[in-house]
Write a protein that holds these residues in place. Structure first.
Motif, short mmCIF file in Angstrom:
data_model
loop_
_atom_site.label_atom_id
_atom_site.label_comp_id
_atom_site.label_asym_id
_atom_site.label_seq_id
_atom_site.Cartn_x
_atom_site.Cartn_y
_atom_site.Cartn_z
N TRP A 82 0.82 -1.21 0.00
CA TRP A 82 0.00 0.00 0.00
C TRP A 82 0.85 1.26 0.00
N CYS A 83 2.15 1.13 0.24
CA CYS A 83 3.05 2.29 0.33
C CYS A 83 3.63 2.62 -1.05
N PRO A 84 3.34 3.79 -1.61
CA PRO A 84 3.82 4.12 -2.95
C PRO A 84 5.34 4.16 -3.06
N TYR A 85 6.02 4.57 -1.99
CA TYR A 85 7.48 4.61 -2.01
C TYR A 85 8.05 3.19 -2.04
N CYS A 86 7.37 2.27 -1.35
CA CYS A 86 7.80 0.86 -1.37
C CYS A 86 7.64 0.29 -2.78
N ASN A 87 6.54 0.63 -3.43
CA ASN A 87 6.33 0.12 -4.77
C ASN A 87 7.39 0.62 -5.74
N LEU A 88 7.77 1.89 -5.60
CA LEU A 88 8.86 2.42 -6.43
C LEU A 88 10.15 1.64 -6.17
N GLN A 89 10.41 1.38 -4.89
CA GLN A 89 11.63 0.65 -4.52
C GLN A 89 11.63 -0.76 -5.09
N LEU A 90 10.52 -1.48 -4.94
CA LEU A 90 10.46 -2.87 -5.39
C LEU A 90 10.60 -2.96 -6.91
N ARG A 91 9.98 -2.03 -7.60
CA ARG A 91 10.11 -2.03 -9.07
C ARG A 91 11.55 -1.73 -9.49
N ALA A 92 12.19 -0.80 -8.78
CA ALA A 92 13.58 -0.46 -9.10
C ALA A 92 14.50 -1.64 -8.84
N LEU A 93 14.23 -2.38 -7.76
CA LEU A 93 15.03 -3.57 -7.46
C LEU A 93 14.79 -4.67 -8.49
N GLN A 94 13.53 -4.82 -8.90
CA GLN A 94 13.21 -5.80 -9.93
C GLN A 94 13.99 -5.50 -11.22
N ALA A 95 14.09 -4.22 -11.56
CA ALA A 95 14.79 -3.82 -12.78
C ALA A 95 16.28 -4.16 -12.73
N LYS A 96 16.84 -4.26 -11.52
CA LYS A 96 18.26 -4.57 -11.35
C LYS A 96 18.49 -6.00 -10.89
N LEU A 97 17.46 -6.82 -10.91
CA LEU A 97 17.57 -8.15 -10.34
C LEU A 97 18.57 -9.03 -11.08
N ASP A 98 18.64 -8.90 -12.39
CA ASP A 98 19.62 -9.69 -13.16
C ASP A 98 21.04 -9.39 -12.71
N ASP A 99 21.31 -8.10 -12.43
CA ASP A 99 22.64 -7.72 -11.97
C ASP A 99 22.92 -8.30 -10.58
N ILE A 100 21.91 -8.31 -9.73
CA ILE A 100 22.06 -8.88 -8.39
C ILE A 100 22.33 -10.37 -8.49
N HIS A 101 21.57 -11.06 -9.33
CA HIS A 101 21.77 -12.51 -9.50
C HIS A 101 23.12 -12.82 -10.12
N ALA A 102 23.57 -11.97 -11.03
CA ALA A 102 24.86 -12.18 -11.69
C ALA A 102 26.02 -12.16 -10.70
N LEU A 103 25.79 -11.49 -9.58
CA LEU A 103 26.81 -11.42 -8.53
C LEU A 103 26.62 -12.52 -7.49
N GLY A 104 25.76 -13.47 -7.81
CA GLY A 104 25.56 -14.63 -6.94
C GLY A 104 24.67 -14.40 -5.75
N ALA A 105 23.97 -13.26 -5.73
CA ALA A 105 23.16 -12.90 -4.57
C ALA A 105 21.68 -13.19 -4.78
N THR A 106 20.97 -13.31 -3.66
CA THR A 106 19.52 -13.49 -3.65
C THR A 106 18.89 -12.27 -3.00
N LEU A 107 17.77 -11.80 -3.54
CA LEU A 107 17.05 -10.67 -2.97
C LEU A 107 15.79 -11.17 -2.28
N VAL A 108 15.58 -10.72 -1.05
CA VAL A 108 14.36 -11.06 -0.32
C VAL A 108 13.78 -9.78 0.27
N ALA A 109 12.47 -9.59 0.07
CA ALA A 109 11.78 -8.39 0.56
C ALA A 109 10.81 -8.81 1.66
#
Length: 216
Positions: A82-109
Motif C-alpha cells: 500500500w506504500c507508494p514509495y515501497c512500490n517504487l523501490q520494489l520495481r527499481a530492485l526488480q529492474a536490477k535483479l539480473d545484476d544482483i543474481h549475476a553477482l551470486g546474490a539473492t534478494l528477499v523483501a
C-alpha cells in the motif's frame, strides 16, 4: 532510466504540492525521529544477521540459512504494498535483479503483511524475488528497524487512505519497519546496510550492486 532517488524525489515533490500541510507534518515527525536517533539500533556492519524463518505468499517457510547456501542475501524491509514509495523501490530492485543474481546474490523483501496480502498475485508473478511476511514486525525488531508509527501518520493512513493496517497485517497495526536494506555475506555477517527513518528515501539499487561487487 531515472534513479530510485529521482523517482522518490518526484513523489515527494508531488505530495508537497498536493497536500503541503500533511507533508509538513511528515517532515516534523521525521526530524523528531532523527533527533532521537531512531534507527540507530539497527544491526551494524560486521555483526551477525539475526536468523529468520518466514512464510512466502504460498505459505512455504523460508529461512535465512537456506538462502545463504546460494550466496549473499540482500534483505530489504518495506512497509507494505500500500506504500507508494515501497512500490517504487520494489520495481527499481526488480529492474536490477539480473545484476544482483549475476553477482551470486539473492534478494528477499520482507513486510508485515499477511502472506496472501503482501502483494497481489499479478504483482508477485511480475517480480522474481522472494517476498516474505513478518507479522507484527518481529524480524524487523530483531534487526533493529521496527518503528512505532506516530498517531499523525496512523490517522492519515486510516482516515485519508482508508487503510486498515490491523487487517492488512493480521496483527499489530502501529508497528512498521523502517525501510532498510542489509547485505548478508555467506558467513551470515552483515557486510553493508542502509537505514533511514525517513520512509520516503530508500537504498539506491546501484549502491547495493556496488556493495555486492566488493564481496565478489
Amino acid at each position: 532510466m531515472k534513479t530510485l532517488k529521482e523517482q522518490t524525489d518526484a513523489k515527494i515533490a508531488a505530495g508537497r504540492q498536493a497536500n503541503p500541510d500533511f507533508m509538513k507534518g511528515v517532515d516534523a515527525i521525521i526530524n523528531k525521529a532523527k533527533a532521537f536517533q531512531q534507527g540507530d539500533d539497527a544491526i551494524k556492519v560486521g555483526e551477525k544477521a539475526p536468523s529468520f524463518e518466514l512464510p512466502n505468499p504460498e505459505g512455504q517457510l523460508i529461512t535465512l540459512e537456506t538462502l545463504l547456501e546460494k550466496g549473499p542475501v540482500v534483505v530489504t524491509f518495506y512497509r507494505g504494498s500500500w506504500c507508494p514509495y515501497c512500490n517504487l523501490q520494489l520495481r527499481a530492485l526488480q529492474a536490477k535483479l539480473d545484476d544482483i543474481h549475476a553477482l551470486g546474490a539473492t534478494l528477499v523483501a520482507i513486510s508485515p503483511q499477511v502472506p496472501d496480502g503482501s502483494l497481489t498475485k499479478n504483482e508477485i508473478n511480475e517480480m522474481e524475488f522472494t517476498v516474505l511476511s513478518d507479522q507484527d514486525a518481529t524480524v524487523a525488531t530483531q534487526y533493529g528497524v521496527a518503528w512505532e508509527v506516530p498517531d499523525f501518520l496512523m490517522d492519515h493512513m486510516r482516515v485519508d487512505r482508508h487503510l486498515d493496517l490491523e487487517k492488512i497485517n493480521n496483527g499489530n497495526a502501529s508497528i512498521l519497519p523502517i525501510p532498510a536494506t542489509f547485505i548478508v555475506a555467506n558467513d551470515g555477517v552483515v557486510a553493508w546496510h542502509y537505514v533511514n527513518v525517513d520512509y520516503r528515501t530508500r537504498a539506491e539499487p546501484d549502491e547495493i550492486i556496488e556493495a555486492l561487487k566488493k564481496l565478489s
